[in-house]
Scaffold this active site. Structure first.
Site, PDB file in Angstrom:
ATOM      1  N   ASN A  24      -1.876  -2.255  13.610  1.00 59.45           N
ATOM      2  CA  ASN A  24      -3.336  -2.104  13.631  1.00 59.45           C
ATOM      3  C   ASN A  24      -3.767  -0.835  14.367  1.00 59.45           C
ATOM      4  O   ASN A  24      -4.686  -0.144  13.931  1.00 59.45           O
ATOM      5  CB  ASN A  24      -3.992  -3.328  14.279  1.00 59.45           C
ATOM      6  CG  ASN A  24      -3.731  -4.598  13.490  1.00 59.45           C
ATOM      7  OD1 ASN A  24      -3.166  -4.533  12.386  1.00 59.45           O
ATOM      8  ND2 ASN A  24      -4.104  -5.737  14.033  1.00 59.45           N
ATOM      9  N   SER A  28     -14.741  25.220 -27.593  1.00 58.34           N
ATOM     10  CA  SER A  28     -14.933  23.968 -28.310  1.00 58.34           C
ATOM     11  C   SER A  28     -13.848  23.838 -29.369  1.00 58.34           C
ATOM     12  O   SER A  28     -13.412  24.830 -29.933  1.00 58.34           O
ATOM     13  CB  SER A  28     -16.312  23.964 -28.964  1.00 58.34           C
ATOM     14  OG  SER A  28     -16.326  23.091 -30.079  1.00 58.34           O
ATOM     15  N   SER A  61       0.835  -1.207   0.000  1.00 59.41           N
ATOM     16  CA  SER A  61       0.000   0.000   0.000  1.00 59.41           C
ATOM     17  C   SER A  61       0.868   1.255   0.000  1.00 59.41           C
ATOM     18  O   SER A  61       0.345   2.365   0.038  1.00 59.41           O
ATOM     19  CB  SER A  61      -0.909   0.009   1.234  1.00 59.41           C
ATOM     20  OG  SER A  61      -0.134  -0.141   2.410  1.00 59.41           O
ATOM     21  N   LYS A  69      -8.144   3.755   2.544  1.00 55.45           N
ATOM     22  CA  LYS A  69      -7.351   4.976   2.365  1.00 55.45           C
ATOM     23  C   LYS A  69      -7.528   5.659   1.021  1.00 55.45           C
ATOM     24  O   LYS A  69      -7.636   6.886   0.950  1.00 55.45           O
ATOM     25  CB  LYS A  69      -5.875   4.673   2.592  1.00 55.45           C
ATOM     26  CG  LYS A  69      -5.564   4.584   4.066  1.00 55.45           C
ATOM     27  CD  LYS A  69      -4.209   3.987   4.321  1.00 55.45           C
ATOM     28  CE  LYS A  69      -4.245   3.160   5.567  1.00 55.45           C
ATOM     29  NZ  LYS A  69      -5.064   1.930   5.450  1.00 55.45           N
ATOM     30  N   GLU A  80     -19.520  21.750 -14.620  1.00 50.69           N
ATOM     31  CA  GLU A  80     -19.819  20.389 -15.094  1.00 50.69           C
ATOM     32  C   GLU A  80     -18.900  19.373 -14.423  1.00 50.69           C
ATOM     33  O   GLU A  80     -19.327  18.286 -14.016  1.00 50.69           O
ATOM     34  CB  GLU A  80     -19.664  20.300 -16.614  1.00 50.69           C
ATOM     35  CG  GLU A  80     -20.812  20.976 -17.356  1.00 50.69           C
ATOM     36  CD  GLU A  80     -20.593  21.042 -18.863  1.00 50.69           C
ATOM     37  OE1 GLU A  80     -21.582  21.167 -19.578  1.00 50.69           O
ATOM     38  OE2 GLU A  80     -19.432  20.973 -19.326  1.00 50.69           O
ATOM     39  N   THR A 115     -40.052  26.702  -9.069  1.00 51.08           N
ATOM     40  CA  THR A 115     -40.325  25.356  -8.558  1.00 51.08           C
ATOM     41  C   THR A 115     -40.628  24.534  -9.804  1.00 51.08           C
ATOM     42  O   THR A 115     -41.180  25.068 -10.779  1.00 51.08           O
ATOM     43  CB  THR A 115     -41.533  25.320  -7.593  1.00 51.08           C
ATOM     44  OG1 THR A 115     -42.701  25.707  -8.309  1.00 51.08           O
ATOM     45  CG2 THR A 115     -41.337  26.234  -6.389  1.00 51.08           C
ATOM     46  N   HIS A 116     -40.251  23.276  -9.795  1.00 51.12           N
ATOM     47  CA  HIS A 116     -40.404  22.416 -10.985  1.00 51.12           C
ATOM     48  C   HIS A 116     -39.716  23.028 -12.201  1.00 51.12           C
ATOM     49  O   HIS A 116     -40.097  22.763 -13.337  1.00 51.12           O
ATOM     50  CB  HIS A 116     -41.879  22.176 -11.307  1.00 51.12           C
ATOM     51  CG  HIS A 116     -42.711  21.765 -10.134  1.00 51.12           C
ATOM     52  ND1 HIS A 116     -42.888  20.452  -9.752  1.00 51.12           N
ATOM     53  CD2 HIS A 116     -43.368  22.513  -9.209  1.00 51.12           C
ATOM     54  CE1 HIS A 116     -43.658  20.415  -8.672  1.00 51.12           C
ATOM     55  NE2 HIS A 116     -43.945  21.652  -8.308  1.00 51.12           N
ATOM     56  N   ASN A 149     -18.046  27.175 -22.922  1.00 54.35           N
ATOM     57  CA  ASN A 149     -18.651  26.067 -22.175  1.00 54.35           C
ATOM     58  C   ASN A 149     -18.386  26.155 -20.672  1.00 54.35           C
ATOM     59  O   ASN A 149     -17.320  26.607 -20.254  1.00 54.35           O
ATOM     60  CB  ASN A 149     -18.116  24.733 -22.702  1.00 54.35           C
ATOM     61  CG  ASN A 149     -18.624  24.434 -24.101  1.00 54.35           C
ATOM     62  OD1 ASN A 149     -19.721  24.856 -24.480  1.00 54.35           O
ATOM     63  ND2 ASN A 149     -17.824  23.729 -24.876  1.00 54.35           N
ATOM     64  N   LYS A 205     -18.460  28.612 -29.254  1.00 51.72           N
ATOM     65  CA  LYS A 205     -18.845  28.038 -27.971  1.00 51.72           C
ATOM     66  C   LYS A 205     -18.071  28.613 -26.785  1.00 51.72           C
ATOM     67  O   LYS A 205     -16.881  28.915 -26.879  1.00 51.72           O
ATOM     68  CB  LYS A 205     -18.634  26.511 -27.973  1.00 51.72           C
ATOM     69  CG  LYS A 205     -19.590  25.737 -28.823  1.00 51.72           C
ATOM     70  CD  LYS A 205     -21.053  25.867 -28.397  1.00 51.72           C
ATOM     71  CE  LYS A 205     -21.350  25.184 -27.082  1.00 51.72           C
ATOM     72  NZ  LYS A 205     -21.231  23.706 -27.200  1.00 51.72           N
ATOM     73  N   GLN A 211      -7.367  -1.908   4.831  1.00 53.44           N
ATOM     74  CA  GLN A 211      -6.375  -1.139   4.075  1.00 53.44           C
ATOM     75  C   GLN A 211      -7.032  -0.401   2.901  1.00 53.44           C
ATOM     76  O   GLN A 211      -6.502   0.587   2.404  1.00 53.44           O
ATOM     77  CB  GLN A 211      -5.283  -2.087   3.566  1.00 53.44           C
ATOM     78  CG  GLN A 211      -4.182  -1.412   2.766  1.00 53.44           C
ATOM     79  CD  GLN A 211      -2.998  -2.345   2.555  1.00 53.44           C
ATOM     80  OE1 GLN A 211      -2.308  -2.694   3.513  1.00 53.44           O
ATOM     81  NE2 GLN A 211      -2.767  -2.765   1.332  1.00 53.44           N
ATOM     82  N   TYR A 225      -9.362  -6.302  13.566  1.00 53.86           N
ATOM     83  CA  TYR A 225      -8.719  -5.850  12.332  1.00 53.86           C
ATOM     84  C   TYR A 225      -8.782  -6.921  11.251  1.00 53.86           C
ATOM     85  O   TYR A 225      -8.592  -8.110  11.523  1.00 53.86           O
ATOM     86  CB  TYR A 225      -7.244  -5.467  12.588  1.00 53.86           C
ATOM     87  CG  TYR A 225      -6.559  -5.014  11.306  1.00 53.86           C
ATOM     88  CD1 TYR A 225      -6.656  -3.688  10.888  1.00 53.86           C
ATOM     89  CD2 TYR A 225      -5.870  -5.914  10.496  1.00 53.86           C
ATOM     90  CE1 TYR A 225      -6.080  -3.273   9.695  1.00 53.86           C
ATOM     91  CE2 TYR A 225      -5.289  -5.503   9.303  1.00 53.86           C
ATOM     92  CZ  TYR A 225      -5.399  -4.182   8.910  1.00 53.86           C
ATOM     93  OH  TYR A 225      -4.831  -3.778   7.727  1.00 53.86           O
TER      94      TYR A 225
HETATM   95  N1  ARG Z   1      -1.224  -1.192   5.729  1.00 51.15           N
HETATM   96  C1  ARG Z   1      -2.111  -1.741   6.702  1.00 51.15           C
HETATM   97  C2  ARG Z   1      -3.461  -1.033   6.617  1.00 51.15           C
HETATM   98  O1  ARG Z   1      -3.548  -0.063   5.974  1.00 51.15           O
HETATM   99  C3  ARG Z   1      -1.550  -1.509   8.068  1.00 51.15           C
HETATM  100  C4  ARG Z   1      -2.047  -2.497   9.075  1.00 51.15           C
HETATM  101  C5  ARG Z   1      -1.553  -3.846   8.761  1.00 51.15           C
HETATM  102  N2  ARG Z   1      -1.906  -4.763   9.773  1.00 51.15           N
HETATM  103  C6  ARG Z   1      -1.850  -6.085   9.571  1.00 51.15           C
HETATM  104  N3  ARG Z   1      -2.231  -6.825  10.571  1.00 51.15           N
HETATM  105  N4  ARG Z   1      -1.447  -6.592   8.466  1.00 51.15           N
HETATM  106  O2  ARG Z   1      -4.441  -1.462   7.187  1.00 51.15           O
END
Ligand code: ARG
Length: 473
Positions: free
Chosen positions: A117, A284, A30, A332, A297, A162-163, A292, A290, A329, A324
């Site tokens: 965790n 455009s 990650s 994020k 949008e 309205t509408h 725009n 144009k 993960q 956990y």
């Molecule tokens: N990169 C992990 C996450 O975002 C960190 C926690 C990992 N914990 C584990 N028991 N593998 O959740």
């Protein structure tokens, strides 16, 4: 490293006879997105190291070495000198490993009495706390722009709909202030959720807490949190503070999307209520004439992705057993993308509002619809003692009479009016102008100019205070 080789890079290597498959490493890493947590990971680790020193869990000079090492790592990251290693999975292990390499065995003590965790929740809570502050400030900026434009045009009348049918005349400032109100509630929701973000979870460790004599309250104070988590299993499993942030963000985007839709409509030749400043409009590639409205949008379009992030995270969470699970993960990227989207959308919407060229004549002309004050005629009859239902029917008949003759309410002669609405009083035509209609609406929150100006001034005072960093929303 090829699959099957003994892995020395993994902190859990001891338990494993074989190293990780490359596919697994790529799949589970990650670091390519969670590196963004580094400022919080380092701040959290510094607080943790200090706590370990104070509690006698590591010698004071080693705690000091950890804090200094972590600071040096931050400097390396900020100078672009730090090599993130995907084999080390995530930001937490990258920084921990770098510390051990930098300061030696003392660095190996950093992970005492904690787990990734609780560490990752701490980092994410710090991230959300900063995001809430940043987004709140940007929302205040947009509200200020709406209020200032309203003050600039505080007498300008336009049709209210309205509408999407012309309904009754309103002030442009009243329309703008409707969005100001929506956004003020978004600010309130952000402030409210920040109380629930304000919980320090480090010390919950893997899931059950720790047997080592830590001091969670010290870490909380160091990091500016007012509370520590009440249940370690909840602390490592829970992501509802992110769901809440995404939910408030989705609602904020909904408001911005409706504002966008109004602006897109107003900028059409059919409405012609507003022109966009050239520098915030696009052309455009084929049609030379144009101009725009790509900015609103895109804001309207980006609303979809934020809704998607909210539903995505709710779905990730719904079937997870305590505590956990690695699924977490996946929290994020939706969070980061939502923050990035808001950080892009809010400033450009603010600029757009600041730069709008309102077309007073087109608005007024549209407000001068021949029947837009029909309700005012009915209200007039009510004041003459006519029950509202009968007044409604009389005015409806009068409108039909006008439509058949191709005239408006203001073109009726006194005789015609008396014939159609027998109870009509003297000087009724005076009450049927759009100015009179707007001025009559003095109910709390109504569009009468006095009310709207008071609302504008009150909002301006509060927002200028909030923007200058003092209290007030
Ligand atoms: N990169 C992990 C996450 O975002 C960190 C926690 C990992 N914990 C584990 N028991 N593998 O959740």
């Amino acid at each position: 490293m090829a699959a099957g080789e003994r892995s020395e890079t993994k902190p859990w290597g001891g338990r494993f006879a074989k190293g990780s498959d490359e596919l697994l490493e790529a799949f589970s890493a990650s670091i390519h997105f969670d590196y963004r947590l580094y400022p919080y990971d380092i701040a959290g680790s510094k607080a943790h190291a200090r706590m370990l020193g104070r509690q006698g869990l590591v010698p004071p000079e080693e705690a000091e070495a950890m804090v200094e090492g972590l600071e040096a790592i931050r400097a390396d990251i900020e100078a672009g000198r730090f090599q993130w290693d995907p084999k080390l999975e995530d930001v937490h292990m990258n920084i921990e490993r770098a510390l051990a390499e930098r300061i030696g065995p003392a660095g190996e003590k950093l992970h005492t009495a904690r787990s990734r965790n609780d560490q990752v929740v701490l980092d994410t809570r710090c991230f959300v706390r900063d995001a809430v502050n940043a987004v709140s400030g940007l929302v205040v900026g947009l509200r200020l722009a709406l209020v200032r434009r309203g003050l600039e045009h505080s007498d300008l009348i336009m049709p209210g709909y309205t509408h999407l049918q012309r309904a009754q005349p309103v002030l442009l400032a009243h329309h703008l202030m409707a969005y100001q109100e929506m956004l003020s509630r978004d600010n309130e929701r952000l402030a409210d959720l920040s109380r629930r973000v304000d919980v320090m979870p480090l010390g919950s460790a893997a899931l059950a807490g720790t047997g080592l004599p830590i001091d969670m309250k010290f870490v909380a104070r160091e990091l500016g949190f007012s509370r520590v988590s009440a249940n370690s299993m909840d602390a490592v499993s829970d992501r509802d503070f992110i769901v809440e942030f995404l939910s408030v963000s989705a609602m904020l985007m909904m408001h911005l999307s409706r504002l966008s839709e109004d602006l897109i409509l107003w900028a059409t030749s059919e409405f012609g209520f507003v022109r966009f400043p050239d520098e915030l409009a696009t052309g455009s590639s084929i049609m030379p004439q144009k101009k725009n409205p790509d900015v609103p949008e895109l804001v309207r379009g980006k609303t979809g992705r934020v809704y998607g992030h909210l539903v995505g995270l709710l779905t990730i969470m719904k079937g997870l057993p305590l505590s956990y699970n690695r699924d977490l993960q996946e929290d994020k990227e939706p969070l980061f993308d939502t923050v990035d989207t808001l950080a892009a959308v809010l400033p450009i919407m603010t600029r757009l509002i600041e730069g709008l060229e309102f077309q007073a004549e087109a608005m007024r002309a549209a407000a001068d619809d021949p029947f837009i004050t029909a309700t005012d005629l009915a209200d007039h009859l009510v004041r003459q003692g006519v029950p509202f239902r009968r007044a409604h029917a009389l005015v409806g008949r009068t409108v039909r009479y006008c439509l058949e003759r191709g005239i408006g309410l203001s073109n009726l002669s006194r005789e015609e009016l008396v014939r159609l609405c027998p109870e009509v009083g003297e000087n009724v035509q005076r009450e049927l102008t759009i100015e009179a209609s707007v001025s009559a609406r003095t109910t709390p929150g109504g569009t009468a100019p006095g009310q709207v100006r008071a609302a504008l001034r009150k909002a301006l005072g509060r927002l200028e205070k909030a923007a200058s960093g003092k209290k007030g929303r």
